[in-house]
Scaffold this motif. Structure first.
Motif, short mmCIF file in Angstrom:
data_model
loop_
_atom_site.label_atom_id
_atom_site.label_comp_id
_atom_site.label_asym_id
_atom_site.label_seq_id
_atom_site.Cartn_x
_atom_site.Cartn_y
_atom_site.Cartn_z
N LYS A 275 -19.57 19.72 47.72
CA LYS A 275 -20.85 21.19 47.41
C LYS A 275 -21.44 20.29 47.42
N PRO A 276 -23.01 21.12 48.80
CA PRO A 276 -24.16 20.49 49.23
C PRO A 276 -24.68 20.18 48.96
N ALA A 277 -25.42 19.63 49.21
CA ALA A 277 -26.65 18.84 47.94
C ALA A 277 -27.76 18.84 48.92
N LEU A 278 -28.06 19.23 49.91
CA LEU A 278 -29.10 18.82 50.44
C LEU A 278 -30.49 18.70 50.28
N GLU A 279 -31.23 19.47 49.35
CA GLU A 279 -32.41 18.98 48.57
C GLU A 279 -32.85 18.24 47.57
N THR A 280 -31.61 17.57 47.41
CA THR A 280 -31.07 17.66 46.06
C THR A 280 -30.61 15.56 45.77
N GLU A 281 -30.06 15.41 46.64
CA GLU A 281 -30.03 13.65 47.17
C GLU A 281 -30.75 12.50 46.35
N ALA A 282 -30.11 11.94 45.67
CA ALA A 282 -30.84 11.20 44.66
C ALA A 282 -31.44 9.87 45.47
N THR A 283 -31.05 9.29 46.46
CA THR A 283 -31.28 8.56 47.09
C THR A 283 -33.07 9.03 47.83
N LEU A 284 -32.66 10.03 48.57
CA LEU A 284 -33.68 10.43 49.52
C LEU A 284 -34.75 11.64 48.34
N ALA A 285 -35.86 10.90 48.70
CA ALA A 285 -37.66 11.80 48.06
C ALA A 285 -37.39 12.81 48.79
N PRO A 286 -37.48 13.59 47.01
CA PRO A 286 -37.61 15.04 47.58
C PRO A 286 -38.33 14.93 48.99
N ALA A 287 -39.55 14.75 49.57
CA ALA A 287 -40.29 14.60 50.58
C ALA A 287 -39.48 14.32 52.14
N ALA A 288 -38.67 13.29 51.27
CA ALA A 288 -38.27 12.62 52.89
C ALA A 288 -37.35 13.49 53.77
N TRP A 289 -37.62 13.24 54.62
CA TRP A 289 -37.24 13.79 56.02
C TRP A 289 -36.95 15.60 55.64
N HIS A 292 -36.41 20.38 58.08
CA HIS A 292 -35.51 20.93 58.72
C HIS A 292 -34.96 19.27 59.59
N ALA A 293 -35.04 18.47 58.96
CA ALA A 293 -34.21 17.52 59.07
C ALA A 293 -33.40 16.76 58.60
N ARG A 294 -32.63 17.01 57.51
CA ARG A 294 -31.83 17.02 56.41
C ARG A 294 -30.39 17.61 56.56
N ILE A 295 -29.32 16.85 57.18
CA ILE A 295 -28.21 17.24 56.79
C ILE A 295 -27.00 16.14 55.75
N HIS A 296 -25.96 17.04 54.80
CA HIS A 296 -25.11 16.49 54.18
C HIS A 296 -23.99 16.82 54.58
N GLN A 297 -22.96 15.97 54.64
CA GLN A 297 -21.70 15.77 54.77
C GLN A 297 -21.45 15.16 53.00
N TYR A 298 -20.95 16.74 52.79
CA TYR A 298 -19.99 16.95 51.56
C TYR A 298 -19.02 17.11 51.09
N ALA A 299 -18.14 17.06 51.69
CA ALA A 299 -16.50 16.61 51.99
C ALA A 299 -15.90 15.93 53.22
N ARG A 315 -17.06 18.04 56.59
CA ARG A 315 -18.35 19.44 56.25
C ARG A 315 -19.22 19.76 55.83
N ASN A 316 -20.20 19.83 56.15
CA ASN A 316 -21.68 19.28 56.06
C ASN A 316 -22.24 21.00 56.17
N ALA A 317 -23.57 20.46 55.54
CA ALA A 317 -24.71 21.29 55.44
C ALA A 317 -25.70 20.82 56.18
N VAL A 318 -26.33 22.17 56.89
CA VAL A 318 -27.41 21.77 57.89
C VAL A 318 -28.95 21.86 57.93
N ASP A 319 -29.62 21.40 58.47
CA ASP A 319 -31.01 22.21 58.10
C ASP A 319 -31.91 20.85 58.61
#
Length: 350
Positions: A275-289, A292-299, A315-319
């Motif tokens: 499932k998408p987790a564009l804003e909650t990826e633990a590797t990235l700081a919350p304000a990083a990228w 409108h500069a993130r894509i999550h390939q979630y499956a 599958r990807n979630a895009v912003d």
């Protein structure tokens, strides 16, 4: 990436042309700061697993383009264009898929009934899992764009010397990573232009998962990526970056925190959570990228069928920014805006 057949649980995923004309100031070798590394956790892009720096001062990189550099998006997801529309990146929010070889125009038409509004295309690079791309040409790009699709161009070039996927090992970065990255950045731009993709389009560099804990390998890869980014920017395009959240993305984030220059403007991270987790990826700081500069390939490696046409996709979630056709004109913002709205509505369908 999906077009490269991902095979790991955490999932991550050349055109021969004359070298670009040198810039006014010849590049000088970059500093070889080692990338931060951690314990191994390989992830391979499903679609792709199958088959001297300028001496100008380096200002700290934010890791994301300034908000004013992107077309913004309203609540509906419709692209809102600024005065310089023809040279402003187009922003898309919604779902996207990628698959190793660009589908036929007929398949893309049938898939307009899918939840997806954007598609990743493996448009160039010597390390592509599907180098043939029988369908992909400027006519295909124009046709699918006219249907309302938005495009995420992916370049799969040289890979980390310690890349995990056996199929990618023949494409290891050589002894001149900065120079090689610069040359391949020029290759990427020439290939994008040949497809009709205009300046300010994002070009996403695919670096497959590599061995964590190897500082020399990580530093070599970073030098290649930075050289590629700088050349793509110099030629008027937006450098994006795709990799495993646990290897390439983690290391680039460490460089962002360190204030390293010439980093990607857009981050496409692969972590197969289902499932998408564009804003909650633990590797990235919350304000990083952001914004409108993130894509999550979630499956990855998922089989789906629409209109009688079946594909194996990721599958990807895009912003994030998507490609802009070179023929676009500032006066055509209404047409682009309408198409973007249609894409978003399609992407919002369950």
């Amino acid at each position: 990436m999906a077009f490269a057949l991902m095979t790991a649980v955490a999932g991550t995923a050349l055109l021969d042309a004359p070298a670009p004309a040198p810039s006014a100031a010849p590049p000088q070798p970059p500093s070889r700061a080692a990338v931060a590394v951690a314990a191994p956790a390989p992830a391979v892009n499903a679609a792709e697993a199958s088959a001297p720096e300028a001496s100008t001062p380096e200002a700290p990189a934010s890791g994301a383009p300034a908000p004013s550099a992107l077309a913004t998006s309203g609540a509906s997801g419709e692209a809102l264009f600024t005065a310089s529309t023809a040279s402003t990146p187009v922003h898309f929010t919604g779902k996207a898929f990628d698959t190793c070889e660009a589908p036929s125009v007929e398949t893309m038409r049938a898939w307009r009934g899918s939840p997806y509004g954007a598609v990743g295309i493996y448009f160039a690079g010597r390390g592509r899992g599907c180098p043939g791309q029988r369908e992909l040409d400027s006519g295909w790009v124009a046709s699918v764009q006219s249907m309302g699709w938005r495009l995420l161009p992916v370049f799969v070039g040289s890979q980390a010397p310690c890349v995990e996927a056996p199929a990618k090992k023949p494409f290891a970065i050589g002894s001149d990573p900065w120079g090689q990255g610069t040359r391949e950045g020029g290759d990427a731009v020439r290939a994008a232009r040949a497809l009709g993709l205009g300046t300010s389009s994002p070009l996403y560099l695919d670096i497959e998962a590599y061995r964590r804990g190897d500082a020399q390998c990580a530093a070599t890869t970073l030098s290649f990526v930075r050289g590629w980014n700088r050349e793509v920017r110099r030629l008027g395009y937006l450098p994006g970056f795709y990799s495993s959240a646990d290897t390439g993305v983690r290391d680039i984030e460490a460089q962002r925190k360190a204030g390293t220059a010439d980093l990607p403007a857009v981050m496409w991270f692969a972590r197969w959570l289902g499932k998408p987790a564009l804003e909650t990826e633990a590797t990235l700081a919350p304000a990083a990228w952001t914004p409108h500069a993130r894509i999550h390939q979630y499956a990855g490696n998922v089989t789906e069928s629409y209109g009688g046409h079946r594909l194996v996709i990721d599958r990807n979630a895009v912003d994030a920014p998507v490609a802009r056709l070179a023929t676009a004109r500032a006066g055509s913002s209404r047409a682009f805006s309408t198409a973007s709205l249609a894409v978003t509505r399609a992407a919002d369908r369950p």
